[in-house]
Design a protein around this motif. Sequence first.
Motif, PDB file in Angstrom:
ATOM      1  N   THR A  85      67.848  31.463  47.628  1.00 25.57           N
ATOM      2  CA  THR A  85      67.910  30.149  48.264  1.00 25.57           C
ATOM      3  C   THR A  85      69.059  30.085  49.263  1.00 25.57           C
ATOM      4  OG1 THR A  85      66.921  29.148  46.329  1.00 25.57           O
ATOM      5  CG2 THR A  85      68.084  27.666  47.797  1.00 25.57           C
ATOM      6  N   LEU A  87      67.196  29.309  52.736  1.00 22.35           N
ATOM      7  CA  LEU A  87      67.258  27.912  53.188  1.00 22.35           C
ATOM      8  C   LEU A  87      67.897  27.794  54.559  1.00 22.35           C
ATOM      9  CD1 LEU A  87      68.061  25.267  50.455  1.00 22.35           C
ATOM     10  CD2 LEU A  87      66.004  25.600  51.781  1.00 22.35           C
ATOM     11  N   ARG A 140      54.671  29.457  54.065  1.00 23.85           N
ATOM     12  CA  ARG A 140      55.898  28.970  54.677  1.00 23.85           C
ATOM     13  C   ARG A 140      55.647  28.354  56.032  1.00 23.85           C
ATOM     14  NH1 ARG A 140      60.371  32.306  52.962  1.00 23.85           N
ATOM     15  NH2 ARG A 140      60.182  32.278  50.712  1.00 23.85           N
ATOM     16  N   ILE A 195      62.110  25.345  46.943  1.00 25.93           N
ATOM     17  CA  ILE A 195      61.745  24.926  48.304  1.00 25.93           C
ATOM     18  C   ILE A 195      60.569  23.952  48.240  1.00 25.93           C
ATOM     19  CG2 ILE A 195      60.918  25.740  50.555  1.00 25.93           C
ATOM     20  CD1 ILE A 195      62.600  28.200  50.150  1.00 25.93           C
TER      21      ILE A 195
END
Length: 439
Positions: free
Chosen positions: A118, A122, A328, A420
């Motif tokens: 992450t 991110l 994504r 996420i």
Amino acid sequence: MARIKNEELTIPLLSEVTCPHCWEVFSPQDVLFISDHNNLLGDARLGEDARLRFLPTRFNRRCQPLDPIGHVSHDMACPNCHLLLPKQMIENKCRFLSILGAPASGKSYFLGSMIWQTRKVLLRDFGYSFTDAHPQFNKVVISYEDALFLNPKRDQRLPVGELIPKTQFTGNLLFNEINQDGRPVRLPQPFLFEYRVPDPAGKTRTRLMCLYDNAGESFLAGSEDASAFETTRHLANSSALFFVFDPLQDARFADALEEVAPGASRFGLPFPVQHRQEIILREASVRIRRFLSMRNDEKHKNPLVVVVGKYDVWWKLFPEAKNLDWLRNSRAKTNDSPDPQATPGVNLSAINRLSANLRTLLFRLCPDMVGTAEFFAEQVIFLPVSALGFACKEHSERGGDPNLVRPRDIDPFQVELPLIWYLTRSRTKSTDSDEEQED
Ligand SMILES: Nc1nc2c(ncn2[C@@H]2O[C@H](COP(=O)(O)OP(=O)(O)OP(=O)(O)O)[C@@H](O)[C@H]2O)c(=O)[nH]1
Ligand SMILES: [Mg+2]
Ligand SMILES: [Zn+2]
């Protein structure tokens, strides 16, 4: 008694704060300060060696609180448990996320791997920064990340099960002990992260995220952990629950896997463990209902993510998940995409499809687990992850021992997806409903 008024502060405070240690809700004006002075020791909750906690009545010209002998104090403490409270907690909203699951289901590996990924993903893909909120809070999770990804023996083959030790339900690294009404109470160490979310107006909002790592035993009914009820109370304060389901501990799942990949179901389990995982989920739901005074037939409003771990071992039962790039909607992608306004995050409808297909598999093999999850929460999502990735599999395919891994080869598979997904969902939900932005 002189208290700082909200209008005297340059940074606005929240109207109420939830303590990440004891989950007491209080007003920021009730926050205690911790004396910086070595001679001011002793606290009713934390013992005679702890620094003095006090409610400030005197301030200097810069509005900094002064302890009883006139020294400036910087650190804050919760008015209930007296444990350290990072300053950001009174300024920024905090989301609590709970990870639960059977002993050896993979919670600690998932946590360490998810946080590592992450931090990377991110910022790179979504433009959020994600960092430790306070150096003292995250030592244990950082040690998990180090063991997996920065291991000094990263070029050697090490037993997979020995990278991160089994989580204990005693010991002082994962717990803080306080004295409550003359009785010692153990509270789990919170892991606190700060993340900054860019909004369309170009402003940045800071949020906190709090997670815990419990031993699986603390979720068992009639647990040998005497403080199990207290140490898992975060379940009731969570914005989302991550139930780590280990399909290899389910005999029906293991049998199905043996048919498509003979021998595979023995990987990923360092010793023979088998827990009825739906019973653990049911016990957690009983505790949450009790804490929240929910009716028995009432469904929990917050989402439950069933994190189906160790995908590297059972992927042949669900090969479609191996290529998940299309999930994504990253910043990198949106820059080139025809719709530059598309919000970075994950493609929620694609995730829903993936989840529905995994649910079908789980419903066929372990329907009681699916039933327990759906009986409990309004929204349940099933996601396949692997904290380690395919390093052991590839090694064993070359004739090596599948229970050995070279840390350098660890390449997690979609381990950050649950987090996420949660952030994307919160964002979309708050935009849709025109509420104050949540994430
Ligand atoms: N193959 C494979 N094995 C994994 C993976 N994650 C964890 N394991 C194995 O599962 C074992 C248990 O993982 P832990 O994370 O310690 O389990 P836990 O749920 O934290 O267990 P407790 O601390 O006892 O509650 C580890 O020793 C690893 O061998 C994974 O992604 N793939
Ligand atoms: Mg553990
Ligand atoms: Zn507290």
